[in-house]
Design a protein around this motif. Structure first.
Motif, PDB file in Angstrom:
ATOM      1  N   UNK A   1       0.791  -1.230   0.000  1.00 59.68           N
ATOM      2  CA  UNK A   1       0.000   0.000   0.000  1.00 59.68           C
ATOM      3  C   UNK A   1       0.828   1.288   0.000  1.00 59.68           C
ATOM      4  N   UNK A   2       2.007   1.261   0.604  1.00 57.37           N
ATOM      5  CA  UNK A   2       2.843   2.464   0.669  1.00 57.37           C
ATOM      6  C   UNK A   2       3.650   2.685  -0.608  1.00 57.37           C
ATOM      7  N   UNK A   3       3.618   1.717  -1.534  1.00 55.93           N
ATOM      8  CA  UNK A   3       4.383   1.867  -2.775  1.00 55.93           C
ATOM      9  C   UNK A   3       3.740   2.918  -3.668  1.00 55.93           C
ATOM     10  N   UNK A   4       4.564   3.803  -4.183  1.00 53.88           N
ATOM     11  CA  UNK A   4       4.113   4.827  -5.122  1.00 53.88           C
ATOM     12  C   UNK A   4       4.340   4.377  -6.552  1.00 53.88           C
ATOM     13  N   UNK A   5       5.327   3.525  -6.747  1.00 48.48           N
ATOM     14  CA  UNK A   5       5.627   3.011  -8.071  1.00 48.48           C
ATOM     15  C   UNK A   5       6.661   1.911  -7.983  1.00 48.48           C
TER      16      UNK A   5
ATOM     17  N   UNK B   1       9.808  10.716 -12.787  1.00 55.97           N
ATOM     18  CA  UNK B   1      10.468  10.599 -11.486  1.00 55.97           C
ATOM     19  C   UNK B   1      10.754   9.126 -11.180  1.00 55.97           C
ATOM     20  N   UNK B   2       9.790   8.267 -11.469  1.00 59.88           N
ATOM     21  CA  UNK B   2       9.962   6.838 -11.236  1.00 59.88           C
ATOM     22  C   UNK B   2      11.066   6.271 -12.130  1.00 59.88           C
ATOM     23  N   UNK B   3      11.097   6.683 -13.393  1.00 56.11           N
ATOM     24  CA  UNK B   3      12.131   6.213 -14.312  1.00 56.11           C
ATOM     25  C   UNK B   3      13.517   6.671 -13.865  1.00 56.11           C
ATOM     26  N   UNK B   4      13.588   7.904 -13.393  1.00 57.89           N
ATOM     27  CA  UNK B   4      14.855   8.448 -12.889  1.00 57.89           C
ATOM     28  C   UNK B   4      15.318   7.683 -11.651  1.00 57.89           C
ATOM     29  N   UNK B   5      14.390   7.410 -10.739  1.00 59.04           N
ATOM     30  CA  UNK B   5      14.731   6.636  -9.540  1.00 59.04           C
ATOM     31  C   UNK B   5      15.178   5.227  -9.922  1.00 59.04           C
ATOM     32  N   UNK B   6      14.519   4.649 -10.917  1.00 52.35           N
ATOM     33  CA  UNK B   6      14.910   3.318 -11.370  1.00 52.35           C
ATOM     34  C   UNK B   6      16.321   3.300 -11.910  1.00 52.35           C
ATOM     35  N   UNK B   7      16.625   4.232 -12.777  1.00 55.24           N
ATOM     36  CA  UNK B   7      17.957   4.293 -13.368  1.00 55.24           C
ATOM     37  C   UNK B   7      19.024   4.557 -12.312  1.00 55.24           C
ATOM     38  N   UNK B   8      18.775   5.509 -11.433  1.00 54.10           N
ATOM     39  CA  UNK B   8      19.762   5.832 -10.410  1.00 54.10           C
ATOM     40  C   UNK B   8      19.822   4.769  -9.320  1.00 54.10           C
TER      41      UNK B   8
ATOM     42  N   UNK C   1      17.011  -5.392 -12.196  1.00 59.40           N
ATOM     43  CA  UNK C   1      16.705  -4.993 -10.820  1.00 59.40           C
ATOM     44  C   UNK C   1      15.249  -4.586 -10.711  1.00 59.40           C
ATOM     45  N   UNK C   2      14.691  -4.774  -9.525  1.00 61.58           N
ATOM     46  CA  UNK C   2      13.353  -4.311  -9.203  1.00 61.58           C
ATOM     47  C   UNK C   2      13.516  -3.134  -8.257  1.00 61.58           C
ATOM     48  N   UNK C   3      12.932  -1.993  -8.606  1.00 56.09           N
ATOM     49  CA  UNK C   3      13.047  -0.785  -7.797  1.00 56.09           C
ATOM     50  C   UNK C   3      11.653  -0.402  -7.301  1.00 56.09           C
ATOM     51  N   UNK C   4      11.524  -0.312  -5.975  1.00 54.47           N
ATOM     52  CA  UNK C   4      10.266   0.065  -5.342  1.00 54.47           C
ATOM     53  C   UNK C   4      10.423   1.474  -4.779  1.00 54.47           C
ATOM     54  N   UNK C   5       9.585   2.382  -5.237  1.00 49.78           N
ATOM     55  CA  UNK C   5       9.556   3.767  -4.761  1.00 49.78           C
ATOM     56  C   UNK C   5       8.356   3.852  -3.823  1.00 49.78           C
TER      57      UNK C   5
END
Length: 124
Positions: free
Chosen positions: A16-20, A44-51, A93-97
């Motif tokens: 539930x706390x996941x934004x993306x 923003x999600x794509x940037x967080x994923x890449x970084x 990788x799996x990135x959870x924002x």
């Protein structure tokens, strides 16, 4: 990659706390993503994923050189967000924002239940 979207949507529902959530490849490119963010915030999600991938790979290099072995997860906690990066198969990788309220052990457990399915999809 349609199955990725279905799996990621289920994962997003369970956290539930996941934004993306985004799967990134070895170059930091998004393979698939799902989000609760407004249109326009998806970048923003794509940037967080890449970084997230850059931080994970660098952390993994340091951990390996110092005898710690391979990273199983990396979490970045800011004043307003958490970003958790989990390895899938080599190069993915799996990135959870997530919102700052996300409980890392809970997210880790939920993600753990999905890793096998995601890895199987990558292998196909």
């Amino acid at each position: 990659f349609m199955a990725f979207r279905v799996i990621l949507e289920q994962l997003l529902t369970e956290i539930p706390a996941a934004l993306g959530i985004v799967i990134v490849d070895w170059e930091g490119e998004a393979v698939e993503q799902v989000s609760r963010l407004h249109k326009g915030e998806d970048q923003q999600l794509l940037l967080l994923g890449a970084h997230g991938g850059i931080f994970y790979n660098r952390g993994n290099e340091i951990s390996s050189r110092t005898g710690g072995g391979s990273l199983v997860e990396i979490t970045m906690h800011t004043a307003s967000r958490k970003v958790m990066v989990f390895p899938l198969v080599e190069g993915y990788l799996l990135v959870v924002h997530a919102a700052v309220a996300a409980l890392v052990p809970e997210v880790r457990g939920i993600v753990g239940r999905y890793v096998g399915r995601l890895c199987a999809e990558i292998a196909e």
